[in-house]
Design a protein around this motif. Structure first.
Motif, PDB file in Angstrom:
ATOM      1  N   GLY A 237      50.742  47.699  32.510  1.00 37.58           N
ATOM      2  CA  GLY A 237      50.149  46.816  31.939  1.00 37.58           C
ATOM      3  C   GLY A 237      49.912  45.674  33.202  1.00 37.58           C
ATOM      4  O   GLY A 237      50.568  45.820  34.184  1.00 37.58           O
ATOM      5  N   CYS A 238      49.136  45.210  33.491  1.00 41.43           N
ATOM      6  CA  CYS A 238      48.839  44.192  34.617  1.00 41.43           C
ATOM      7  C   CYS A 238      48.027  42.570  33.836  1.00 41.43           C
ATOM      8  O   CYS A 238      47.828  42.749  32.991  1.00 41.43           O
ATOM      9  CB  CYS A 238      47.402  44.779  35.501  1.00 41.43           C
ATOM     10  SG  CYS A 238      47.243  43.383  36.703  1.00 41.43           S
ATOM     11  N   PRO A 239      48.558  42.130  34.969  1.00 38.93           N
ATOM     12  CA  PRO A 239      48.483  40.819  33.822  1.00 38.93           C
ATOM     13  C   PRO A 239      46.898  39.780  34.459  1.00 38.93           C
ATOM     14  O   PRO A 239      46.336  38.755  33.627  1.00 38.93           O
ATOM     15  CB  PRO A 239      49.224  40.016  33.959  1.00 38.93           C
ATOM     16  CG  PRO A 239      50.025  40.409  35.244  1.00 38.93           C
ATOM     17  CD  PRO A 239      49.491  41.228  35.165  1.00 38.93           C
ATOM     18  N   PHE A 240      45.842  41.128  35.130  1.00 41.21           N
ATOM     19  CA  PHE A 240      44.611  39.949  35.922  1.00 41.21           C
ATOM     20  C   PHE A 240      43.986  40.711  35.341  1.00 41.21           C
ATOM     21  O   PHE A 240      43.681  41.866  34.672  1.00 41.21           O
ATOM     22  CB  PHE A 240      45.783  40.390  37.758  1.00 41.21           C
ATOM     23  CG  PHE A 240      46.186  40.047  37.752  1.00 41.21           C
ATOM     24  CD1 PHE A 240      46.171  38.633  38.215  1.00 41.21           C
ATOM     25  CD2 PHE A 240      48.000  40.298  38.077  1.00 41.21           C
ATOM     26  CE1 PHE A 240      47.300  37.713  38.457  1.00 41.21           C
ATOM     27  CE2 PHE A 240      48.513  40.111  39.304  1.00 41.21           C
ATOM     28  CZ  PHE A 240      48.523  38.446  39.226  1.00 41.21           C
ATOM     29  N   LYS A 241      43.021  40.225  35.841  1.00 41.90           N
ATOM     30  CA  LYS A 241      41.592  40.620  35.011  1.00 41.90           C
ATOM     31  C   LYS A 241      40.471  40.838  35.624  1.00 41.90           C
ATOM     32  O   LYS A 241      39.204  40.560  35.277  1.00 41.90           O
ATOM     33  CB  LYS A 241      40.947  39.193  34.401  1.00 41.90           C
ATOM     34  CG  LYS A 241      41.988  38.956  33.250  1.00 41.90           C
ATOM     35  CD  LYS A 241      42.025  39.410  31.620  1.00 41.90           C
ATOM     36  CE  LYS A 241      42.902  39.345  30.780  1.00 41.90           C
ATOM     37  NZ  LYS A 241      43.842  40.680  30.875  1.00 41.90           N
ATOM     38  N   CYS A 242      41.270  42.253  36.381  1.00 41.72           N
ATOM     39  CA  CYS A 242      39.432  41.701  37.563  1.00 41.72           C
ATOM     40  C   CYS A 242      38.344  43.065  36.694  1.00 41.72           C
ATOM     41  O   CYS A 242      38.633  43.871  36.572  1.00 41.72           O
ATOM     42  CB  CYS A 242      40.511  43.096  39.060  1.00 41.72           C
ATOM     43  SG  CYS A 242      41.275  42.333  39.534  1.00 41.72           S
ATOM     44  N   GLU A 243      37.415  42.887  36.823  1.00 45.68           N
ATOM     45  CA  GLU A 243      36.366  43.074  35.929  1.00 45.68           C
ATOM     46  C   GLU A 243      36.017  44.708  36.205  1.00 45.68           C
ATOM     47  O   GLU A 243      35.616  45.071  34.860  1.00 45.68           O
ATOM     48  CB  GLU A 243      35.480  42.147  36.215  1.00 45.68           C
ATOM     49  CG  GLU A 243      35.177  40.706  35.302  1.00 45.68           C
ATOM     50  CD  GLU A 243      33.931  40.242  35.592  1.00 45.68           C
ATOM     51  OE1 GLU A 243      32.850  40.155  35.555  1.00 45.68           O
ATOM     52  OE2 GLU A 243      34.586  38.825  35.108  1.00 45.68           O
ATOM     53  N   PHE A 244      36.199  44.794  37.613  1.00 45.25           N
ATOM     54  CA  PHE A 244      35.979  46.778  37.714  1.00 45.25           C
ATOM     55  C   PHE A 244      37.374  47.638  37.214  1.00 45.25           C
ATOM     56  O   PHE A 244      36.858  48.598  36.976  1.00 45.25           O
ATOM     57  CB  PHE A 244      35.709  47.163  39.635  1.00 45.25           C
ATOM     58  CG  PHE A 244      36.938  45.900  40.317  1.00 45.25           C
ATOM     59  CD1 PHE A 244      38.082  46.958  39.689  1.00 45.25           C
ATOM     60  CD2 PHE A 244      36.770  45.265  40.381  1.00 45.25           C
ATOM     61  CE1 PHE A 244      39.127  46.925  40.473  1.00 45.25           C
ATOM     62  CE2 PHE A 244      38.287  45.015  41.560  1.00 45.25           C
ATOM     63  CZ  PHE A 244      38.885  45.464  41.606  1.00 45.25           C
ATOM     64  N   CYS A 245      38.312  46.795  36.422  1.00 41.56           N
ATOM     65  CA  CYS A 245      39.732  47.597  36.721  1.00 41.56           C
ATOM     66  C   CYS A 245      40.326  48.392  35.633  1.00 41.56           C
ATOM     67  O   CYS A 245      39.845  47.393  33.993  1.00 41.56           O
ATOM     68  CB  CYS A 245      40.337  47.081  37.780  1.00 41.56           C
ATOM     69  SG  CYS A 245      41.971  47.731  37.025  1.00 41.56           S
ATOM     70  N   LEU A 246      40.156  49.262  35.181  1.00 43.34           N
ATOM     71  CA  LEU A 246      40.672  49.238  33.173  1.00 43.34           C
ATOM     72  C   LEU A 246      41.968  49.107  33.349  1.00 43.34           C
ATOM     73  O   LEU A 246      41.649  48.704  31.875  1.00 43.34           O
ATOM     74  CB  LEU A 246      41.109  51.068  33.738  1.00 43.34           C
ATOM     75  CG  LEU A 246      40.341  52.320  32.644  1.00 43.34           C
ATOM     76  CD1 LEU A 246      39.517  51.832  31.587  1.00 43.34           C
ATOM     77  CD2 LEU A 246      40.886  53.233  32.350  1.00 43.34           C
TER      78      LEU A 246
ATOM     79  N   SER B 127      36.414  37.401  38.251  1.00 41.33           N
ATOM     80  CA  SER B 127      37.276  37.626  38.109  1.00 41.33           C
ATOM     81  C   SER B 127      38.994  38.134  38.814  1.00 41.33           C
ATOM     82  O   SER B 127      39.773  37.729  38.019  1.00 41.33           O
ATOM     83  CB  SER B 127      37.305  37.506  36.185  1.00 41.33           C
ATOM     84  OG  SER B 127      36.233  37.256  35.855  1.00 41.33           O
ATOM     85  N   ARG B 128      38.985  38.146  40.445  1.00 40.30           N
ATOM     86  CA  ARG B 128      39.646  38.733  40.735  1.00 40.30           C
ATOM     87  C   ARG B 128      40.223  37.192  41.604  1.00 40.30           C
ATOM     88  O   ARG B 128      39.757  36.292  42.013  1.00 40.30           O
ATOM     89  CB  ARG B 128      39.542  39.671  41.670  1.00 40.30           C
ATOM     90  CG  ARG B 128      40.831  40.209  42.916  1.00 40.30           C
ATOM     91  CD  ARG B 128      40.033  40.821  43.340  1.00 40.30           C
ATOM     92  NE  ARG B 128      41.007  41.787  43.703  1.00 40.30           N
ATOM     93  CZ  ARG B 128      42.058  42.777  44.022  1.00 40.30           C
ATOM     94  NH1 ARG B 128      42.380  42.967  42.902  1.00 40.30           N
ATOM     95  NH2 ARG B 128      43.028  42.451  44.873  1.00 40.30           N
ATOM     96  N   ARG B 129      41.214  37.301  41.111  1.00 37.29           N
ATOM     97  CA  ARG B 129      42.165  36.148  41.954  1.00 37.29           C
ATOM     98  C   ARG B 129      43.536  36.350  43.020  1.00 37.29           C
ATOM     99  O   ARG B 129      44.359  37.136  42.366  1.00 37.29           O
ATOM    100  CB  ARG B 129      43.224  35.434  40.500  1.00 37.29           C
ATOM    101  CG  ARG B 129      42.464  35.099  39.757  1.00 37.29           C
ATOM    102  CD  ARG B 129      43.476  33.309  38.526  1.00 37.29           C
ATOM    103  NE  ARG B 129      44.701  34.608  38.851  1.00 37.29           N
ATOM    104  CZ  ARG B 129      46.271  34.274  38.258  1.00 37.29           C
ATOM    105  NH1 ARG B 129      45.125  34.096  36.763  1.00 37.29           N
ATOM    106  NH2 ARG B 129      47.211  34.171  38.310  1.00 37.29           N
TER     107      ARG B 129
HETATM  108  S1  SF4 Z   1      42.083  45.522  40.015  1.00 40.05           S
HETATM  109 FE1  SF4 Z   1      43.208  43.563  39.680  1.00 40.05          FE
HETATM  110  S2  SF4 Z   1      43.185  44.242  37.623  1.00 40.05           S
HETATM  111 FE2  SF4 Z   1      43.046  46.153  38.420  1.00 40.05          FE
HETATM  112  S3  SF4 Z   1      45.840  46.825  38.607  1.00 40.05           S
HETATM  113 FE3  SF4 Z   1      45.012  44.989  39.933  1.00 40.05          FE
HETATM  114  S4  SF4 Z   1      45.384  43.627  39.704  1.00 40.05           S
HETATM  115 FE4  SF4 Z   1      45.079  44.762  37.889  1.00 40.05          FE
END
Ligand code: SF4
Length: 534
Positions: free
Chosen positions: A199-208, A312-314
């Motif tokens: 899992g990943c806590p971030f929300k980059c919109e292109f990423c599964l 939505s990428r921080r």
């Molecule tokens: S691109 Fe963003 S959502 Fe995807 S793994 Fe990396 S930090 Fe997480």
């Protein structure tokens, strides 16, 4: 004969299917009735099917991924044509979203969406016991690793008579680790994947991975125990698939310390990291690894803050730069950095500025990826405003958008491939930077890329000697560099690759240069990384 065949088509033979091993490891009492069959996407679907059916299984589970969706569809279709009685179960990230829009789903008896580690076992148990669930698409409950779940043992929810999973299951409630299923052959010859978290806590919109919440850590003690056993069995190259290895400081420190304590030449660890988080305690550990032992895949994606905010990428670019500088100046880490072409609002000029900024930070590799519209990802919300046009076929890459037309995207595609051949390969470490001396690396390399395509007409199957010859002519005829100095740089690069011939175009300049006997490569890093180190 096994009752269950677990199969998938890997992108390449050396990639060992991690997901299938998880499924097999969690079959409990059914594990002895199952077999894993691995193929690769270059094999003919009918030959694949022949091997699957030779096992005369009752259940076939196929792992569907972006790289194998087209070929797996053919296998699935013919499987059901030939043996409609065999239960076909599909799973994997590609089939987990927009399931009903995919042709392959039509051939399946069941589709498990999400993390199927436990749900697949439960489904097989029911099928083999003649208690088939009624619903075709099964949304797997998020499985838990033991430590996180122990406290819930007493109050686990029970499902109804027709619910799923079955109440009478004799199967494990918690995810078992798959590492004993790597064979000695896998350890010696294939890419071995490991994971300390999901899992990943971030929300980059292109990423599964932005859809994967929450982040779950594999219990550290069990994980390190498994790593110890892989080390004892002789594994030296570990590929971590954690999306954000450096998210949890205590866990990442413990893992690095574990491997540092057991370091022997040849150990190579690959991690994916978030680029703006490298606290001092982690830095201190990283510095202690010898050159070539660590590889970090650093997702930069874009330096354009407006674009980052839009998707939505921080990301703190100043911290990112500081961390990359640290990695290159104070450690022996091999840095593989990613950028994406085609994000909504990213223009050719803003990408160029970001690329130049990244080149200045000197990562050994820059992967220029073309934006993909992965199933289920929310990047589609920008389609109308930014004129995003994606290919409907895997890997669903962008064809054009408001800021980059199709011809420009194609130029980027070639740029990416040629950068890989010339820069990332480490084959032209001395000569290539001459291309952009005192100029924009992006502008100069794009010009080179256009010229190379015009000259060769292709972006694959180009011999090293032909690339070297092209680079020599480009640097001298087009950019006006002194032929003798260029020849010297290319000759040094050429010898470093281990070649012992003297290319014709270099002979006037290096006729008297000795060709050293090829020293045995003492580095245990993979070959590409070793060339950057040499
Ligand atoms: S691109 Fe963003 S959502 Fe995807 S793994 Fe990396 S930090 Fe997480």
């Amino acid at each position: 004969m096994p009752d269950i065949v677990l199969a998938t088509l890997n992108a390449k033979y050396p990639h060992a299917a991690f997901g299938l091993r998880y499924l097999h490891a969690n079959l409990g009492p059914l594990a002895d009735r199952a077999v894993i069959l691995e193929f690769d996407i270059n094999q003919r679907p009918t030959d694949i099917l022949e091997q699957i059916l030779a096992q005369n299984p009752k259940i076939v589970g196929l792992g569907v991924y972006i790289w194998n969706a087209a070929q797996t569809t053919l296998v699935a279709a013919d499987l059901k044509r030939l043996r409609p009685d065999v239960m076909l179960v599909l799973g994997g990230p590609e089939i987990s979203y927009e399931t009903d829009q995919q042709e392959i789903a039509r051939y399946a008896d069941y589709v498990i969406t999400g993390e199927a580690d436990l749900a697949f076992a439960e489904l097989c148990e029911r099928i083999l016991a003649g208690r088939r669930p009624l619903q075709k698409v099964i949304a797997a409950e998020l499985p838990e690793f033991e430590a996180a779940a122990t406290k819930r043992r007493s109050d686990e929810p029970t499902k109804g008579e027709d619910g799923f999973p079955s109440v009478a299951s004799s199967l494990n409630r918690f995810v078992a680790l798959p590492y004993p299923l790597y064979t000695d052959h896998d350890l010696a010859h294939r890419v071995v994947y490991v994971e300390a978290s999901r899992g990943c806590p971030f929300k980059c919109e292109f990423c599964l991975s932005s859809l994967d919440v929450p982040v779950r850590n594999v219990p550290l003690e069990s994980f390190l125990g498994a790593m110890r056993s892989l080390l004892d069995r002789g594994l030296r190259q570990f590929k971590f698939v954690d999306r954000t290895f450096n998210l949890n400081l205590n866990v990442s420190k413990a893992i690095l310390q574990f491997f540092l304590d057991r370091y022997t030449p040849g150990l190579f660890l690959h991690f994916e990291m978030i680029p703006d988080r490298l606290p001092e305690a982690l830095r201190a550990l990283i510095k202690q690894f010898p050159p070539g032992a660590l590889q970090f895949e650093v997702g930069v994606q874009t330096f354009n803050e407006e674009v980052s905010a839009r998707i939505s990428r921080r990301q703190d670019n100043a911290k990112l730069e500081d961390n990359l500088r640290f990695l290159r100046e104070e450690t022996g880490v091999h840095v593989h950095a990613d950028l994406i072409v085609g994000l909504p609002g990213e223009t050719l000029d803003s990408f160029a500025a970001g690329f130049d900024r990244l080149v200045a930070l000197r990562p050994q590799e820059i992967q220029v990826g073309i934006l993909k519209r992965l199933r289920g990802t929310p990047i589609v919300r920008h389609d109308a405003e930014f004129g995003m046009v994606y290919s409907p076929h895997p890997p669903y890459e962008i064809l054009q958008n408001r800021d980059l037309d199709f011809a420009t995207i194609q130029r980027f595609r070639r740029f990416s491939r040629y950068w890989d051949l010339l820069a990332n390969s480490g084959n032209f470490r001395d000569a290539l930077p001459l291309v952009w001396r005192d100029a924009s690396p992006f502008a100069r390399f794009l010009d080179l890329s256009d010229a190379l395509y015009e000259s060769m007409g292709r972006n694959h199957g180009i011999a090293l000697q032909d690339l070297a010859g092209f680079l020599f002519r480009h640097l001298t005829d087009r950019l006006g560099h002194d032929p003798a100095s260029v020849a010297k740089a290319i000759w040094s690069d050429y010898l470093r690759t281990g070649r012992s011939d003297r290319p014709m175009f270099l002979r006037p300049y290096v006729a008297d240069e000795p060709i050293p006997r090829r020293a045995r490569d003492a580095s245990a890093s993979p070959r590409r990384q070793a060339r950057h180190l040499a």
